[in-house]
Design a protein around this motif. Structure first.
Motif, short mmCIF file in Angstrom:
data_model
loop_
_atom_site.label_atom_id
_atom_site.label_comp_id
_atom_site.label_asym_id
_atom_site.label_seq_id
_atom_site.Cartn_x
_atom_site.Cartn_y
_atom_site.Cartn_z
N THR A 152 0.83 -1.20 0.00
CA THR A 152 0.00 0.00 0.00
C THR A 152 0.86 1.25 0.00
O THR A 152 0.60 2.22 -0.75
CB THR A 152 -0.93 0.00 1.22
N LEU A 153 1.91 1.28 0.80
CA LEU A 153 2.80 2.45 0.84
C LEU A 153 3.54 2.62 -0.48
O LEU A 153 3.72 3.75 -0.97
CB LEU A 153 3.79 2.31 2.00
N HIS A 154 3.96 1.50 -1.06
CA HIS A 154 4.63 1.54 -2.37
C HIS A 154 3.72 2.18 -3.42
O HIS A 154 4.15 3.08 -4.16
CB HIS A 154 4.99 0.11 -2.77
N GLU A 155 2.47 1.76 -3.48
CA GLU A 155 1.53 2.33 -4.44
C GLU A 155 1.22 3.78 -4.10
O GLU A 155 1.08 4.63 -4.99
CB GLU A 155 0.24 1.50 -4.46
N ALA A 156 1.11 4.10 -2.82
CA ALA A 156 0.76 5.45 -2.39
C ALA A 156 1.83 6.46 -2.78
O ALA A 156 1.54 7.65 -2.96
CB ALA A 156 0.55 5.48 -0.88
N MET A 157 3.07 6.01 -2.93
CA MET A 157 4.16 6.91 -3.32
C MET A 157 4.42 6.88 -4.82
O MET A 157 5.48 7.29 -5.28
CB MET A 157 5.45 6.54 -2.57
#
Length: 216
Positions: free
Chosen positions: A23-28
């Motif tokens: 989720t963090l990877h996609e969010a950035m």
């Protein structure tokens, strides 16, 4: 060697740790994901903390000893070991030294040893695997400097989040962006899941049907 760099707040680290690495990877914008070869040495290991960066030569772990001695509570040692897999430059002795200083885990582009002991100690270690051979202690290496670990640029104080999916690095400058994007992404995915449970399909919800049309 300088371990006095600015670290993310514990509040920010805890907030980021509430989200998964994907989720963090996609969010950035699909940034920050380390190579898929970097895995927890045992399933269920999780880590979240500030990066204490280390660069050491393959087969030598003197710099890791320096980092362990200078770690602060909440640090995660992030080690560029050049992907070397023929030795385990980190084991239960260094894990004990890290825990005594309050460090909360390790990420290494290389291998570790004493895997069963690390699991028993509850010390999260993410690596390319396990290797029983020891390491020399002759080359000083570098601590507290920008590195590249498993394909990702890591600066001292960046936030490192890891679980069974792998490791993601959130630069301190992108913490607010990552948190905002992660919350929005989870809300969006929750809405999609509810629609799927009600009978919708991913083909319609994600607008995929036009891709199935034959080319003209």
């Amino acid at each position: 060697m300088d371990a006095s760099f600015e670290r993310a707040s514990q509040e920010d680290i805890a907030a980021l740790a509430a989200f998964s690495p994907p989720t963090l990877h996609e969010a950035m914008g699909q940034r920050g994901a380390m190579s898929a070869c970097i895995r927890p040495i045992y399933p269920g290991m999780k880590l979240a903390g500030s990066a204490l960066t280390v660069r050491c030569k393959p087969g030598d772990n003197l710099a890791i000893h320096v980092a362990a001695a200078s770690a602060q509570p909440g640090d995660v040692l992030v080690v560029d070991n050049d992907g070397f897999v023929e030795s385990g430059p980190f084991g239960d002795v260094l894990a004990t030294a890290c825990q005594a200083r309050g460090a909360v885990g390790l990420v290494i582009d290389g291998c570790v040893r004493d895997g069963p002991c690390l699991r028993e100690m509850g010390f999260p270690a993410f690596s390319r695997g396990l290797a029983m051979k020891g390491a020399a202690k002759t080359l000083p290496g570098e601590v507290g400097v920008p590195i590249v670990c498993a394909g990702v640029a890591v600066s001292p104080g960046d936030v490192v989040i890891g679980d069974d999916d792998g490791v993601v690095v959130v630069p301190r400058a992108l913490i607010a962006l990552a948190l905002k994007g992660a919350r929005e992404r989870e809300d969006k995915e929750d809405a999609i899941k509810q629609k799927l449970k009600a009978g919708a399909t991913t083909l319609d919800l994600l607008g995929l049907r036009p891709l199935l049309q034959p080319a003209r």
